[in-house]
Scaffold this motif. Structure first.
Motif, PDB file in Angstrom:
ATOM      1  N   ILE A 145       0.851  -1.194   0.000  1.00 16.63           N
ATOM      2  CA  ILE A 145       0.000   0.000   0.000  1.00 16.63           C
ATOM      3  C   ILE A 145       0.884   1.240   0.000  1.00 16.63           C
ATOM      4  O   ILE A 145       1.761   1.378   0.858  1.00 16.63           O
ATOM      5  N   PRO A 146       0.700   2.157  -0.939  1.00 15.28           N
ATOM      6  CA  PRO A 146       1.546   3.352  -1.009  1.00 15.28           C
ATOM      7  C   PRO A 146       1.478   4.171   0.284  1.00 15.28           C
ATOM      8  O   PRO A 146       0.388   4.434   0.816  1.00 15.28           O
ATOM      9  N   GLY A 147       2.641   4.548   0.794  1.00 14.78           N
ATOM     10  CA  GLY A 147       2.706   5.403   1.975  1.00 14.78           C
ATOM     11  C   GLY A 147       2.459   4.694   3.285  1.00 14.78           C
ATOM     12  O   GLY A 147       2.477   5.328   4.348  1.00 14.78           O
ATOM     13  N   TYR A 148       2.224   3.387   3.260  1.00 17.37           N
ATOM     14  CA  TYR A 148       1.950   2.624   4.487  1.00 17.37           C
ATOM     15  C   TYR A 148       3.212   1.811   4.824  1.00 17.37           C
ATOM     16  O   TYR A 148       3.399   0.701   4.350  1.00 17.37           O
ATOM     17  N   ASP A 149       4.083   2.403   5.654  1.00 16.85           N
ATOM     18  CA  ASP A 149       5.384   1.806   5.922  1.00 16.85           C
ATOM     19  C   ASP A 149       5.297   0.465   6.640  1.00 16.85           C
ATOM     20  O   ASP A 149       6.144  -0.406   6.456  1.00 16.85           O
ATOM     21  N   ASN A 150       4.309   0.292   7.479  1.00 16.70           N
ATOM     22  CA  ASN A 150       4.181  -0.939   8.272  1.00 16.70           C
ATOM     23  C   ASN A 150       3.215  -1.939   7.650  1.00 16.70           C
ATOM     24  O   ASN A 150       2.636  -2.770   8.347  1.00 16.70           O
ATOM     25  N   ASP A 151       3.049  -1.848   6.360  1.00 22.33           N
ATOM     26  CA  ASP A 151       2.118  -2.748   5.684  1.00 22.33           C
ATOM     27  C   ASP A 151       2.591  -4.202   5.801  1.00 22.33           C
ATOM     28  O   ASP A 151       3.791  -4.492   5.730  1.00 22.33           O
ATOM     29  N   THR A 152       1.669  -5.115   5.991  1.00 22.26           N
ATOM     30  CA  THR A 152       1.942  -6.553   6.033  1.00 22.26           C
ATOM     31  C   THR A 152       0.917  -7.274   5.179  1.00 22.26           C
ATOM     32  O   THR A 152      -0.171  -6.743   4.914  1.00 22.26           O
ATOM     33  N   TYR A 153       1.257  -8.489   4.777  1.00 17.91           N
ATOM     34  CA  TYR A 153       0.321  -9.253   3.961  1.00 17.91           C
ATOM     35  C   TYR A 153      -0.946  -9.583   4.753  1.00 17.91           C
ATOM     36  O   TYR A 153      -2.054  -9.509   4.225  1.00 17.91           O
ATOM     37  N   HIS A 154      -0.775  -9.941   6.002  1.00 17.20           N
ATOM     38  CA  HIS A 154      -1.916 -10.290   6.839  1.00 17.20           C
ATOM     39  C   HIS A 154      -2.614  -9.034   7.363  1.00 17.20           C
ATOM     40  O   HIS A 154      -1.970  -8.028   7.664  1.00 17.20           O
ATOM     41  N   ILE A 155      -3.898  -9.127   7.459  1.00 16.87           N
ATOM     42  CA  ILE A 155      -4.712  -7.976   7.878  1.00 16.87           C
ATOM     43  C   ILE A 155      -4.473  -7.672   9.352  1.00 16.87           C
ATOM     44  O   ILE A 155      -4.557  -8.543  10.213  1.00 16.87           O
ATOM     45  N   GLN A 156      -4.157  -6.418   9.645  1.00 12.79           N
ATOM     46  CA  GLN A 156      -3.849  -5.998  11.017  1.00 12.79           C
ATOM     47  C   GLN A 156      -5.105  -5.584  11.791  1.00 12.79           C
ATOM     48  O   GLN A 156      -5.261  -5.905  12.966  1.00 12.79           O
ATOM     49  N   ASN A 157      -5.994  -4.856  11.138  1.00  8.32           N
ATOM     50  CA  ASN A 157      -7.219  -4.372  11.780  1.00  8.32           C
ATOM     51  C   ASN A 157      -8.202  -3.930  10.698  1.00  8.32           C
ATOM     52  O   ASN A 157      -7.915  -4.047   9.496  1.00  8.32           O
ATOM     53  N   ASP A 158      -9.321  -3.405  11.089  1.00 11.50           N
ATOM     54  CA  ASP A 158     -10.351  -3.006  10.126  1.00 11.50           C
ATOM     55  C   ASP A 158      -9.881  -1.871   9.225  1.00 11.50           C
ATOM     56  O   ASP A 158     -10.209  -1.842   8.026  1.00 11.50           O
TER      57      ASP A 158
END
Length: 574
Positions: A51-64
């Motif tokens: 995701i652009p600009g989302y430094d802590n992006d992960t493949y697994h969903i973190q929250n809503d």
């Protein structure tokens, strides 16, 4: 010096040979670790664009909130086997965009992304995920896997000639040192080019360890135990595949998996003081005193006494050792030999492609990744056991053909559970694929001895060398076929590699039905024998030769009763 006669006195597979062969089998297991390690190191985890600009992006969903962002920027996959589009992002005008009920933009365009996030369900990191070898670079992993087999082809020529020149022991040790260096270097590859070079080097050095080590062991095994000993080494090679699955399961990081597999090669460095030089090679180089030392050591361990006369070398044997082998082109000088050679080549190519392709494809079957790899190695044990039990009963031809055709049918049958059954029937797909691997492994074990018996003696080495080269072509193609499912996508993508391997082995197995049986037959020695082999004319010819040899032997013995010093003259006249 009749070396086979010496082995009969020493014991075809005595205490010394068993000890020596156990060392060779251990090295075979270590080499087996690297046969398909590329499938693990270059595994492609499930992934999507970052995701652009989302430094802590992960493949697994973190929250809503994270789920909402994923829906806004990541297109859903058009491939039913994946959750997300793996290569594209949504791009839209923030002020004019509208979203559907799933938060996907309605009036957005797709662009190729340059950053990805990866699932860590199977691996913490692979070389593929570290260097983003996906999407436009997705052709690089199968290319690296193929380069391993290109290396095997190079190594077979290089180490084969080297072992004939400087000796088996020195060549084996050079192979061990180079393989230890290249396997460790691979773990620290800074980029794809370095990884590809080291992967090629590993493939080449396996021939210095496995092939030359196999020769060292087999050249001290007597004729009656060579088939048994040859198949036993395959058990240990398969054991390496099983150990690899366990190491990968416990570590799950490509670099540390590679280091864990490379480290055991340091143990083989001690072999310098344990392995002897091959006495057969020493004899071919006329280093007879050194050969006698090795043979006397074998005799001591085996607790037998060698007659000194048995170790004497005649001038005739020295001259005979200078005879040249035939050339591979001679196999195409007649229609019969040409067609037979082509059938053998096709079988070598197809069985090698299927064996390595099914091994590399294990992780793509679905279900537990590591369990599939474990089963892929485990299934080879019953395959080799069946070969040992049946090859001298059923015959080479029929057992090879049955293995190829049945293995191919099992591979083809996977198309039905993949395309028409629910995901809960995935274990059925795995079972059918493993039965296909069983057939390929059994056929692989048979094809070596079968083709060696089919080629006439005068061109046997040339024919086997050419067969080995053709086999590497199948191995080089195997990774591209195994990974082709990702290009095709969907359920058909999962089925496609298995269908290709199935069709290939069935065609080759059917063609092999036209080859003659070699079990309990006098093997062809000349090109003329090769042309007639398998016909009634060949049997009549061999019967006549046997009768003539019996008459000649009786004539020589009768003459020896008249004069004791005429033996040399009489033999030269016959």
């Amino acid at each position: 010096m009749d070396f086979d006669a010496i082995l009969e006195k020493l014991g075809d597979f005595g205490r010394y040979q068993k000890w020596l062969y156990s060392l060779i089998c251990i090295s075979s297991a270590f080499v087996g670790l690297f046969a398909v390690i590329s499938a693990i190191l270059l595994g492609t985890p499930e992934h999507r664009c970052k995701i652009p600009g989302y430094d802590n992006d992960t493949y697994h969903i973190q929250n809503d909130d994270h789920l909402t962002l994923i829906n806004k920027f990541i297109p859903p996959s058009s491939d039913e086997t994946y959750l997300y589009d793996q290569c594209h992002l949504f791009v839209y005008n923030v002020t004019s965009v509208t979203f559907d009920n799933s938060s996907h933009p309605i009036n957005a365009t797709k662009i190729q992304c340059t950053e990805w996030v990866y699932s860590d369900d199977v691996f913490k990191e692979t070389f593929t995920s570290k260097h983003n070898l996906v999407c436009d670079d997705s052709n690089k992993p199968p290319l690296s896997k193929s380069l391993f087999f290109v290396g095997i082809l190079i190594g077979a020529f290089t180490f084969g000639n080297l072992s004939d020149g400087i000796g088996r022991k020195k060549t084996f040790y050079i192979g061990v040192i180079l393989m230890l260096a290249s396997t460790l270097a691979l773990a620290f590859s800074p980029n794809y080019i370095a990884f590809a070079i080291f992967m090629t080097a590993i493939g080449a050095t396996t021939q210095g360890v496995f092939l030359v080590g196999f020769v060292i062991g087999m050249e001290l095994v007597g004729p009656t135990k060579r088939t048994f000993a040859g198949i036993v080494s395959e058990y240990f090679f398969a054991l390496g595949l099983i150990i690899l699955s366990g190491i990968a399961y416990l570590i799950r990081h490509w670099k540390y998996i590679e280091i864990a597999c490379a480290a055991p090669f340091s143990i083989i460095l001690t072999y310098w003081w344990l392995l002897p030089e091959s006495p057969r090679w020493l004899i071919t180089k006329h280093r007879y005193e050194e050969a006698k030392v090795v043979l006397q050591k074998v005799a001591k361990v085996n607790k037998v006494v060698l007659n000194d006369n048995l170790l004497q070398v005649s001038d005739k044997e020295t001259d005979d050792g200078k005879q040249n082998d035939g050339r591979v082109w001679q196999l195409f000088t007649s229609r019969v030999l040409c067609l037979r050679t082509l059938v053998i080549f096709v079988n070598w190519c197809m069985v090698t492609m299927a064996y390595y392709g099914l091994s590399l494809n294990s992780g793509n079957l679905g279900g537990n990744y590591f369990l599939n790899f474990f089963l892929s190695g485990l299934v080879e044990f019953p395959a080799y056991t069946l070969v040992m039990l049946l090859v001298d009963r059923v015959g080479r031809k029929w057992l090879h053909c049955i293995s190829m055709i049945m293995g191919g049918l099992f591979c083809l049958s996977t198309i039905f559970p993949i395309l028409y059954l629910d995901k809960k029937y995935q274990p059925l797909t795995t079972t059918l694929a493993m039965l296909g691997k069983l057939g390929a492994a059994a056929a692989f074990a048979i094809i070596y001895m079968y083709s060696a018996e089919l080629f006439p003696t005068v061109v046997r080495n040339a024919g086997m060398g050419a067969s080995s080269c053709v086999a590497r072509l199948g191995a080089i193609a195997a990774p591209f076929i195994a990974d082709s499912g990702d290009k095709i996508g969907g359920k058909m993508g999962k089925a496609f590699p298995l269908v290709v391997f199935g069709v290939a082995t069935i065609v080759a197995g059917v063609l092999a039905l036209h080859l003659p049986e070699t079990l309990n037959q006098d093997l062809p020695e000349t090109l003329e024998d090769g042309i007639l082999f398998g016909t009634s004319a060949y049997k009549s010819k061999k019967k006549d030769e046997t009768t003539l040899a019996t008459i000649n032997t009786a004539y020589v013995h009768d003459d020896e009763n008249v004069t004791s010093n005429a033996d040399g003259d009489m033999v030269s006249k016959l």
